[in-house]
Structure formats: structure tokens, C-alpha cells
Design a protein around this motif. Structure first.
Motif, short mmCIF file in Angstrom:
data_model
loop_
_atom_site.label_atom_id
_atom_site.label_comp_id
_atom_site.label_asym_id
_atom_site.label_seq_id
_atom_site.Cartn_x
_atom_site.Cartn_y
_atom_site.Cartn_z
N ARG A 8 12.83 63.71 1.38
CA ARG A 8 12.65 62.30 1.72
C ARG A 8 11.29 62.05 2.38
NH1 ARG A 8 17.05 58.78 1.91
NH2 ARG A 8 19.01 59.69 1.22
N ASP A 32 14.90 59.63 -2.53
CA ASP A 32 15.57 58.36 -2.26
C ASP A 32 15.15 57.34 -3.31
OD1 ASP A 32 12.99 57.49 -1.61
OD2 ASP A 32 13.29 57.75 0.53
N SER A 34 13.54 54.39 -2.54
CA SER A 34 12.64 53.45 -1.89
C SER A 34 11.68 52.86 -2.93
CB SER A 34 11.83 54.16 -0.81
OG SER A 34 10.96 55.11 -1.39
N ALA A 118 17.92 48.68 -4.61
CA ALA A 118 16.56 49.18 -4.82
C ALA A 118 15.79 48.27 -5.78
CB ALA A 118 16.61 50.60 -5.36
N LYS A 121 14.79 44.93 -4.26
CA LYS A 121 13.58 45.06 -3.45
C LYS A 121 12.34 45.04 -4.34
CE LYS A 121 15.64 47.73 0.36
NZ LYS A 121 15.65 49.05 1.05
#
Length: 229
Positions: A8, A32, A34, A118, A121
Motif C-alpha cells: 500500500r 489498493d 486509490s 473507486a 472518485k
């Protein structure tokens, strides 16, 4: 060749050439979802695909399925349908609803809650896009994915009505081409995308296209909210 475990703390990915041959394209696990990691992955020809409860798996298959917008295959039956189409097609007007529609029809459960968050975003940041197909004000089909310069990385599509997903890809392909788009990434070939003109190319060729086009701009109007058809 062993499967690489991502941390991560780092956004680093191994080169796509290190992906396994069986299962085809499996490159790494972990990390992840992100926005920074997802953008880094797609810019390198890598995408996540995994089931609920499993670790995040990252893929770069060889060959890769792509669709050149100017090579879209419009069958005679689809041409006749489109000429009398009852649908309206819009861009970026119902992103979360399109993702939800795709999740309801996804094989397995790979569009998880975490995946939805995700991608939302990414949409909020302007990196993700959606195409919506409407019938009498009801969402009946669509598709979503990531914009990378003159490439659109298609992630998933769905249809609740006859030819709705085909209409989404047809109308979007025409729009994307007019705005300077050159290539649509379909990840893995399936009968649906193959029938519309998608084809397989070697991963090395896909990565060359990605390197050449991902930083080339499309028109400023390409991703604005609008009615396409």
C-alpha cells in the motif's frame, strides 16, 4: 514466475511483460484502489479484476482486445435498428447509475462496493466517463471507463433493452472519433465486442499504442456533459 505482492505504500507495478501466461495476464495482487494507483495502472496497460472477498488482482493479458473507432462493424440489422432507434444517448449524465447497472449484470461480483467507490472518485476527478442510453426517460443501457488522452479504456457495459449496449458503443465510437479519439481498449475479447469490430492485438503492440496516444489530447468538448444522439 511468482505472483508479485503489491504494498500500500508504493504505487509501483512490475512491467506487464512479467504477467503470467496462465492465467493469462495475471501480474500482481494486493495494493489498493486509490485514484493514484488506478491511474498509474491504466497508464501502464494494467487493470484490476477480482471477486468479492478475494485480494485485488491486477492483469495485463496478451493478446489485448481493442477497437479502432473507424473500424466499428455495423451489421445490416443493427444499421436498420439504429435508423429507427427509440433511444437517446447522453454522455456523463448518470455515471453512478451506469456503474450500478453494470454491477447488476457483471459475471461474478467483480464490481464490488469498493470498485464502485473507486470509480466514482475517478469520475469526480474528471478521469472516468459514462455513456447512457435512455428509453422514455428510463436508463436502459450504458458503459463506463477511463479517458487516457486519445484512448478510452472501456471497463464495462450493460443492457436492459434490445441493442442498448451496442447503441452506447456505436454512438460513443462515432463521437470519440470526431473529437480526436483513436483507440478503445476492450481488455479481453468476447463475442459481443468482437461482433462490433473489436480485435486482438499483441500486448507489445497495445503498449506501443498506449505510449503513443495516452498523452495526446482530444478536443476540449469531448467529455463535456451532452446529448450524443
Amino acid at each position: 514466475m511468482r505472483l508479485i505482492q503489491l504494498s500500500r505504500e508504493s504505487l509501483h507495478f512490475p512491467p506487464p511483460e512479467m504477467a503470467l501466461k496462465e492465467p493469462n495476464g495475471l501480474l500482481a495482487m494486493g495494493g489498493d484502489l486509490s485514484p493514484a494507483r488506478l491511474l498509474n495502472a491504466y497508464q501502464r496497460g494494467i487493470f484490476p479484476w477480482f471477486s468479492q472477498g478475494d485480494p485485488i488482482l491486477w492483469w495485463s493479458p496478451d493478446p489485448r482486445a481493442v477497437l479502432f473507432p473507424d473500424q466499428f462493424h455495423l451489421s445490416r440489422s443493427m444499421k436498420r435498428f439504429h435508423q429507427r432507434s427509440p433511444y437517446q444517448v447522453t454522455l456523463n449524465q448518470a455515471f453512478s447509475d451506469v456503474v450500478q447497472g453494470c454491477s447488476e449484470r457483471a459475471e461474478g461480483t467483480w464490481i464490488t462496493v469498493a470498485v464502485k467507490h473507486a470509480w466514482q472518485k475517478l469520475f469526480n476527478m474528471g478521469h472516468a466517463q459514462s455513456v447512457e442510453v435512455w428509453l422514455n426517460g428510463e436508463l436502459v443501457g450504458g458503459m463506463y471507463g477511463m479517458a487516457l488522452g486519445q484512448i478510452f479504456c472501456g471497463e464495462s457495459m450493460f443492457s436492459r433493452s434490445e441493442n442498448a449496449s451496442k447503441t452506447a458503443l456505436l454512438v460513443f465510437s462515432q463521437h470519440f472519433r470526431r473529437q480526436g479519439g483513436k483507440l478503445i481498449d476492450c481488455q479481453v475479447l468476447n463475442p459481443h465486442t468482437a461482433s462490433l469490430g473489436a480485435k486482438e492485438i499483441p500486448r507489445v503492440a497495445w503498449l506501443a499504442w498506449l505510449n503513443a496516444l495516452a498523452k495526446q489530447p482530444v478536443s476540449a468538448q469531448c467529455w463535456q456533459q451532452q446529448t450524443l444522439f
